[in-house]
Scaffold this active site. Structure first.
Site, mmCIF file in Angstrom:
data_model
loop_
_atom_site.group_PDB
_atom_site.id
_atom_site.type_symbol
_atom_site.label_atom_id
_atom_site.label_comp_id
_atom_site.label_asym_id
_atom_site.label_seq_id
_atom_site.Cartn_x
_atom_site.Cartn_y
_atom_site.Cartn_z
ATOM 1 N N ASN A 38 0.819 -1.218 0.000
ATOM 2 C CA ASN A 38 0.000 0.000 0.000
ATOM 3 C C ASN A 38 0.856 1.274 0.000
ATOM 4 O O ASN A 38 0.417 2.320 0.465
ATOM 5 C CB ASN A 38 -0.923 -0.008 1.219
ATOM 6 C CG ASN A 38 -1.800 -1.238 1.230
ATOM 7 O OD1 ASN A 38 -2.505 -1.511 0.261
ATOM 8 N ND2 ASN A 38 -1.749 -2.006 2.308
ATOM 9 N N HIS A 124 -13.109 -3.242 7.492
ATOM 10 C CA HIS A 124 -11.829 -3.836 7.890
ATOM 11 C C HIS A 124 -11.934 -4.452 9.292
ATOM 12 O O HIS A 124 -12.644 -3.942 10.164
ATOM 13 C CB HIS A 124 -10.754 -2.748 7.882
ATOM 14 C CG HIS A 124 -9.371 -3.295 8.049
ATOM 15 N ND1 HIS A 124 -8.759 -3.421 9.276
ATOM 16 C CD2 HIS A 124 -8.492 -3.779 7.140
ATOM 17 C CE1 HIS A 124 -7.563 -3.943 9.114
ATOM 18 N NE2 HIS A 124 -7.370 -4.169 7.826
ATOM 19 N N GLU A 170 -15.377 3.309 5.885
ATOM 20 C CA GLU A 170 -14.081 3.486 5.198
ATOM 21 C C GLU A 170 -14.304 4.394 3.989
ATOM 22 O O GLU A 170 -15.178 4.088 3.161
ATOM 23 C CB GLU A 170 -13.550 2.143 4.679
ATOM 24 C CG GLU A 170 -13.064 1.221 5.755
ATOM 25 C CD GLU A 170 -12.638 -0.138 5.199
ATOM 26 O OE1 GLU A 170 -12.016 -0.205 4.124
ATOM 27 O OE2 GLU A 170 -12.945 -1.135 5.866
ATOM 28 N N SER A 174 -10.806 -0.944 1.523
ATOM 29 C CA SER A 174 -9.489 -1.593 1.433
ATOM 30 C C SER A 174 -9.466 -2.762 0.460
ATOM 31 O O SER A 174 -8.412 -3.072 -0.096
ATOM 32 C CB SER A 174 -9.056 -2.087 2.810
ATOM 33 O OG SER A 174 -9.884 -3.142 3.246
ATOM 34 N N ASP A 199 -12.709 6.190 8.399
ATOM 35 C CA ASP A 199 -11.384 5.588 8.262
ATOM 36 C C ASP A 199 -10.848 5.916 6.870
ATOM 37 O O ASP A 199 -11.331 5.407 5.861
ATOM 38 C CB ASP A 199 -11.510 4.064 8.470
ATOM 39 C CG ASP A 199 -10.157 3.360 8.381
ATOM 40 O OD1 ASP A 199 -9.164 4.011 8.007
ATOM 41 O OD2 ASP A 199 -10.106 2.150 8.679
ATOM 42 N N HIS A 202 -6.835 4.264 3.392
ATOM 43 C CA HIS A 202 -6.361 4.106 2.006
ATOM 44 C C HIS A 202 -6.468 5.388 1.174
ATOM 45 O O HIS A 202 -5.868 5.466 0.106
ATOM 46 C CB HIS A 202 -7.107 2.954 1.322
ATOM 47 C CG HIS A 202 -6.739 1.637 1.925
ATOM 48 N ND1 HIS A 202 -5.657 0.896 1.495
ATOM 49 C CD2 HIS A 202 -7.278 0.955 2.974
ATOM 50 C CE1 HIS A 202 -5.550 -0.199 2.247
ATOM 51 N NE2 HIS A 202 -6.525 -0.188 3.145
ATOM 52 N N LYS A 233 0.555 3.349 4.999
ATOM 53 C CA LYS A 233 0.229 3.152 3.584
ATOM 54 C C LYS A 233 0.892 4.294 2.784
ATOM 55 O O LYS A 233 2.106 4.274 2.644
ATOM 56 C CB LYS A 233 -1.282 3.028 3.437
ATOM 57 C CG LYS A 233 -1.788 1.887 4.370
ATOM 58 C CD LYS A 233 -3.157 1.416 4.101
ATOM 59 C CE LYS A 233 -3.684 0.510 5.221
ATOM 60 N NZ LYS A 233 -2.950 -0.728 5.448
HETATM 61 C C1 LIG Z 1 -9.310 0.268 6.138
HETATM 62 C C2 LIG Z 1 -8.156 -0.049 7.027
HETATM 63 N N1 LIG Z 1 -8.126 0.498 8.246
HETATM 64 C C3 LIG Z 1 -7.096 0.255 9.078
HETATM 65 C C4 LIG Z 1 -6.052 -0.559 8.725
HETATM 66 C C5 LIG Z 1 -4.939 -0.824 9.695
HETATM 67 O O1 LIG Z 1 -3.845 -0.031 9.396
HETATM 68 P P1 LIG Z 1 -2.344 -0.520 9.665
HETATM 69 O O2 LIG Z 1 -2.037 -1.524 8.602
HETATM 70 O O3 LIG Z 1 -1.565 0.729 9.535
HETATM 71 O O4 LIG Z 1 -2.295 -1.124 11.017
HETATM 72 C C6 LIG Z 1 -6.034 -1.135 7.463
HETATM 73 C C7 LIG Z 1 -4.906 -2.009 7.055
HETATM 74 O O5 LIG Z 1 -4.847 -2.606 6.036
HETATM 75 C C8 LIG Z 1 -7.122 -0.879 6.595
HETATM 76 O O6 LIG Z 1 -7.162 -1.428 5.367
#
Ligand SMILES: Cc1ncc(COP(=O)(O)O)c(C=O)c1O
Length: 377
Positions: A38, A124, A170, A174, A199, A202, A233
Site C-alpha cells: 500500500n 476492515h 471506510e 481496502s 477511516d 487508504h 500506507k
Molecule cells: C481500512 C483499514 N483500516 C485500518 C487498517 C490498519 O492499518 P495498519 O495496517 O496501519 O495497522 C487497514 C490495514 O490494512 C485498513 O485497510
C-alpha cells in the site's frame, strides 16, 4: 470426561482451512514487481524519508521504550501530531502504535453497552474488533446502500432514543476499492444525531487538497466527527492516528486503552511519517499523485477494472482459483496477493491489485497482459 484438547482442535481447524482453500503460510520469497503493498506514492524508500528515520534513530534509539504518558517528551511524536491535525483541518491529532490499534482504542472509549454502532458489512477487521470490544450493539449495513442505512438509523433511534449512535465507514474501501457516498452518509448521520468515524487509511495521501483525503476532496471535513488514518500506507511508515476536536482527543488520551497501555510508536517511524507528510503536501507530492492517477487510468484502459482509486479487485470463483492465479503471476515476476475468506466474504475471493506512483508504464502493461492470459476460473 477428559479435558478438551487444544492440539486436537488446532489440527481440526487446520484441516478445515485446508479443505476450504484458505490455509495460509508466510511467503518464502517475493516477486520483483509488487502490486501487493500500500505504498501508493513510493515514499517508503524515498531518500529524504530514509534519512530522517536514520537521524531519529541516532538521536532517540530504536524504540519509544514505554507508553507515551510514561516515556517522557518525544518531540517527533508531538511535531507529527501537530502536522497531522493541520493536514486534516482539525484541532488536534493523537498517534497510536498502528492503524489497527487505533479503532481498538478509540471506539470503546466513545461508546458502550447502551449505545449502537452502525458498521459497513465488509469493513476492515480492526473496525469490527474495535466495535466488539466496546460491547455496543453492532448493526451492519451494505456499504453503498443508503436506503438501508437510513432505515437502520431510524429504527435504532426508535428502539433506543437515548443511546449514542456511532457510524463507522471506510472512505476508500481496502478490498473493494470503491469510494463511499460520503455526502449522503453525512446528511443521514446529521439528521439522526449520530457521530461519524471515517477511516481514511487508504485515501490519505492519494486524493484531496495536499493529499489530505476523500473528505477534504469533497469539502466535507468539518462535518466529520473523527478522522482516522494510518501512517503505514501512503505515508510510507508505520503507526495510526485519529484527528478531531481537542476535547475529544483529550478524552481519548485519557481513555483509549491501546494508547494508554502500549509502547508508543518508534520515534523513527514518527519522523519518517513527518517527512513523508511534508512531501505529500508539496509540489513533489502533487506530481506523485498525478503519476498515480496516470497509472490508474492506464490500468483501467487495459483491464476490466472500473475502480477510480489505486485498489483493483479481480474476482475469482473460489479461494483456490485466487491462490492459483496469484502463483501464476508470481512465476512471471508479479506479486499480486490472493485475498480469501475471512478477509473477504465467502464467494468473493479475489486478486487484489494495488497501484503505486512508483510503477512504470511497462510494469502496468505486463500486469494487464498477464491478467488477460490467466486461465478463466
Ligand atoms: C481500512 C483499514 N483500516 C485500518 C487498517 C490498519 O492499518 P495498519 O495496517 O496501519 O495497522 C487497514 C490495514 O490494512 C485498513 O485497510
Amino acid at each position: 470426561m477428559g479435558a478438551p484438547s487444544f492440539l486436537n482442535e488446532i489440527d481440526s481447524r487446520k484441516a478445515e482451512r485446508h479443505q476450504q482453500g484458505r490455509d495460509r503460510s508466510l511467503p518464502q520469497n517475493s516477486a520483483p514487481i509488487s502490486f501487493s503493498d500500500n505504498d501508493y506514492l513510493g515514499l517508503a524508500k524515498h531518500p529524504a524519508v530514509l534519512l530522517s528515520a536514520q537521524e531519529a534513530i541516532k538521536k532517540h534509539g530504536t524504540s519509544a521504550r514505554a507508553a507515551r504518558l510514561l516515556a517522557g517528551l518525544c518531540p517527533e511524536h508531538q511535531s507529527l501530531e501537530s502536522a497531522l491535525a493541520l493536514w486534516k483541518q482539525s484541532e488536534r491529532a493523537l498517534l497510536f502504535a498502528s492503524g489497527y490499534l487505533t479503532p481498538l482504542g478509540v471506539i470503546p472509549a466513545l461508546v458502550g453497552p447502551s449505545d449502537t454502532i452502525l458498521l459497513e458489512r465488509n469493513a476492515h477487521a480492526c473496525l469490527f474488533d474495535g466495535a466488539k470490544l466496546s460491547e455496543a450493539r453492532l448493526r451492519l449495513f451494505p456499504r453503498q446502500d443508503m436506503s438501508a442505512l437510513r432505515q437502520m438509523l431510524d429504527s435504532t433511534r426508535k428502539v433506543n432514543p437515548t443511546g449514542k449512535i456511532l457510524l463507522v465507514v471506510e472512505s476508500l474501501h481496502s478490498m473493494d476499492g470503491d469510494f463511499a457516498p460520503l455526502e449522503e452518509i453525512i446528511r443521514l448521520k446529521s439528521e439522526a444525531g449520530a457521530w461519524l468515524l471515517l477511516d481514511e487509511a487508504h485515501a490519505g495521501g492519494i486524493c484531496g487538497p495536499e493529499g489530505s483525503g476523500r473528505a477534504a476532496e469533497l469539502g466535507l471535513t468539518s462535518a466529520i466527527d473523527l478522522q482516522m488514518g494510518t501512517l503505514g500506507k501512503a505515508l510510507g511508515s508505520a503507526g495510526g492516528f485519529i484527528a478531531g476536536q481537542a476535547k475529544i482527543i483529550d478524552h481519548l488520551l485519557n481513555e483509549a486503552r491501546t494508547f494508554l497501555f502500549g509502547t508508543a510508536l518508534p520515534p523513527a517511524s514518527a519522523r519518517a511519517a513527518l517527512t513523508a507528510l511534508s512531501i505529500i503536501r508539496s509540489t513533489e507530492g502533487e506530481h506523485l499523485r498525478q503519476t498515480l492517477r496516470k497509472n490508474i487510468t492506464l490500468f483501467r484502459s487495459e483491464s476490466t477494472s472500473t475502480q477510480l482509486g489505486p485498489i483493483h479487485p479481480i474476482l475469482c470463483t473460489t479461494n483456490s482459483d485466487a491462490t492459483a492465479s496469484s502463483k501464476i503471476l508470481k512465476d512471471q515476476g508479479l506479486e499480486v496477493p490472493a485475498i480469501r475468506t475471512p478477509t473477504v466474504p465467502t464467494g468473493t475471493a479475489r486478486l487484489r491489485i494495488s497501484l503505486s506512483a512508483r510503477h512504470s508504464e511497462s510494469e502496468i502493461g505486463l500486469l494487464a497482459e498477464s491478467l488477460k492470459a490467466l486461465p478463466k476460473s
